[in-house]
Design an enzyme around this catalytic site. Structure first.
Site, PDB file in Angstrom:
ATOM      1  N   PRO A   1     -22.515  24.974  34.848  1.00  0.00           N
ATOM      2  CA  PRO A   1     -21.366  25.514  35.476  1.00  0.00           C
ATOM      3  C   PRO A   1     -21.557  26.327  36.653  1.00  0.00           C
ATOM      4  O   PRO A   1     -21.819  27.486  36.654  1.00  0.00           O
ATOM      5  CB  PRO A   1     -20.836  26.263  34.453  1.00  0.00           C
TER       6      PRO A   1
ATOM      7  N   ASP B   1     -25.828  29.306  39.362  1.00  0.00           N
ATOM      8  CA  ASP B   1     -25.619  28.789  37.913  1.00  0.00           C
ATOM      9  C   ASP B   1     -24.694  30.152  37.228  1.00  0.00           C
ATOM     10  O   ASP B   1     -25.519  31.170  37.132  1.00  0.00           O
ATOM     11  CB  ASP B   1     -26.902  28.352  37.114  1.00  0.00           C
ATOM     12  N   HIS B   2     -23.758  30.051  36.999  1.00  0.00           N
ATOM     13  CA  HIS B   2     -22.871  31.116  36.334  1.00  0.00           C
ATOM     14  C   HIS B   2     -23.421  31.600  35.006  1.00  0.00           C
ATOM     15  O   HIS B   2     -22.989  32.670  34.585  1.00  0.00           O
ATOM     16  CB  HIS B   2     -21.449  30.658  36.417  1.00  0.00           C
ATOM     17  N   ARG B   3     -24.342  30.751  34.535  1.00  0.00           N
ATOM     18  CA  ARG B   3     -24.808  31.060  33.112  1.00  0.00           C
ATOM     19  C   ARG B   3     -25.789  32.362  33.341  1.00  0.00           C
ATOM     20  O   ARG B   3     -26.143  33.021  32.416  1.00  0.00           O
ATOM     21  CB  ARG B   3     -25.518  30.120  32.397  1.00  0.00           C
TER      22      ARG B   3
END
Length: 486
Positions: free
Chosen positions: A279, A456-458
């Site tokens: 994401p 990576d938004h994680r």
């Protein structure tokens, strides 16, 4: 009794020690001929189709597509000497029986020798062989057979014979001059009768190109019939637009098809995986690079005419990245999806995008966090030269933790980079060019660059990503900021 022989990945020459499996050309249970290509591999040099020195039935394969194997590792095993119907491949009612033209073969029994010289394998096969086709036992109820393809006899320049596969082809029985299981499978999928094709290969051998041509012709005929029956005549311009259908996207018959394999295929798979698994989000900022360019000029002037290699802009940006990653280690990580854990990596192995004739590659500068700008620049120059000549090893293309992409060399200002899976971020750099800029409260012409960070938004939120990008921009605008971390 059949003898099971193991075929190992041969030495492909020029000091190569490993190869990546790009595509298997045979399945377990397929009948293979001597010197038939069984797997397509990619080395750091080129794409190679590896021929098998044995003829028989494939009993096992080792390694999945995309995996790397060292030289000497098992590729597949072949049952040699099986001549009864039970040893034939699924879908083949009778395998072609091999009969040597005379003499004995050294090493591994009948049919096992190879006329194709591979390092580690001999050339024990006779110069010529012939194939004997077993006729159908029950001919009373069989449909009239099409004329048999010419018997394949190896020419003097081709020590391996052309295999004639016998068996069921699209529900009909008869001999077919085709050697590749891939070609037979492709014909079955598209309902192409191989017996009606004239092979363009040696001795009438049917190649994949022949089947592709037949598929295109069948598609044209179907499309023409459908259009005549169901569609009114429309303007010529509208017919050039492909429209989606249940079976896929309709394309013009004359459209060129380029296989996604080798470097291009590997890049496509990796980028697709990145988009499907990560994401990602992108933030960007314009930065005044005037002071950075002045600092670079001063560094290179201080080195003198013979004071060593010049420091590149990319090397300075790489050094800025390592300093930024020390402050924001969240972006030097990866995600273990199975364990649902973020893995912070201890060192920075900095990848940089390089465009070559073989496609886009990402060489990796190992332990970039321990290097200064001059050392990073020298390593980038060395790896770039290896990339241009196709001499990068797999180890030099893997293991990166963060990637720097200078797409400004293509004359563009900005982009939204795709993360190099399984990394967590990529910094994109546009071209540095003169633009109007407010400097010390006054309008001036300054050297401006756009910086884009995809992350990576994680692994982090926007605050961390923004802090990283702002620090990079500050170092670009005021290189003295780097002194705090040196």
């Amino acid at each position: 009794m059949a003898q099971v022989l193991e075929f190992k990945l041969p030495d492909l020459g020029e000091g190569l020690t490993e190869a990546e499996i790009v595509r298997w050309l045979v399945e377990v249970g397929d009948v293979v001929a001597i010197d038939q290509p069984v797997v397509e591999v990619e080395t750091a040099k080129a794409m190679v189709e590896v021929p098998c020195p044995y003829g028989g039935v494939v009993t096992a394969r080792f390694g999945e597509e995309g995996s790397e194997l060292p030289v000497g590792a098992p590729l597949l095993t072949v049952a040699v000497g099986a001549t009864d119907a039970s040893s034939a491949a699924p879908g083949d009612d009778g395998a072609a029986a091999e009969e040597p033209s005379g003499g004995s073969e050294s090493g591994s029994g009948s049919g096992s020798g190879s006329g194709n010289v591979l390092v580690g394998y001999g050339t024990g096969a006779p110069a010529a062989r012939r194939r004997r086709i077993r006729p159908e036992r029950n001919t009373a109820s069989a449909a009239p057979a099409a004329p048999a393809a010419p018997a394949a006899v190896s020419a003097p320049s081709r020590p391996a014979p052309v295999a004639v596969a016998v068996g069921e082809v699209n529900g009909r029985q008869g001999p077919v001059a085709v050697v590749s299981p891939l070609v037979r499978r492709l014909a079955r999928q598209h309902e192409i009768d191989l017996r009606g094709l004239t092979g363009s290969g040696p001795d009438g051998l049917i190649l994949r190109a022949d089947v592709d041509s037949a598929i295109r012709q069948a598609g044209q005929a179907t499309e023409a019939a459908t259009r005549t029956a169901t569609e009114p005549v429309v303007a010529e311009a509208s017919t050039a637009v492909a429209s989606p259908s249940a079976a896929g996207a309709a394309v013009p018959a004359a459209a060129e098809r380029i296989p996604l394999r080798g470097v291009r295929g590997a890049v496509a798979d990796k980028l697709s995986r990145s988009r499907s698994e990560i994401p990602d989000a992108t933030c960007w900022v314009d930065a005044d690079a005037t002071e950075l360019m002045a600092a670079r000029a001063a560094m290179n002037a201080a080195s003198g005419p013979s004071g060593g290699p010049k420091v590149s802009v990319l090397a300075l940006l790489a050094r800025i990245c390592t300093a930024a990653l020390a402050r924001y280690p969240e972006l030097n990580s990866t995600v273990d999806t199975a364990a649902r854990e973020i893995v912070r990596l201890p060192g920075v192995h900095l990848g940089f995008a390089a465009q070559t004739e073989r496609g886009l590659v990402v060489p990796v500068v190992r332990d970039a966090h321990t290097r200064n700008a001059e050392s990073i620049g020298a390593e980038i120059a060395r790896l770039t030269e290896l990339a241009r000549t196709g001499k990068l090893s797999p180890a030099q293309l893997t293991g990166g933790t963060f990637t720097l992409n200078n797409y400004g060399v293509f004359g563009v200002d900005g982009s939204t980079p795709i993360i190099n899976h399984p990394e967590a971020a990529m910094l994109g750099v546009g071209r540095i060019m003169p633009k109007p800029w407010v400097h010390h409260g006054e309008l001036a012409v300054r050297q401006v660059v756009q910086l884009s960070l995809t992350f990576d938004h994680r692994v982090c939120d926007g605050g961390t990503a923004g802090g990283f990008l702002r620090y990079v921009a500050d170092c670009v605008e005021q290189p003295a900021v780097l002194l705090r971390t040196l």
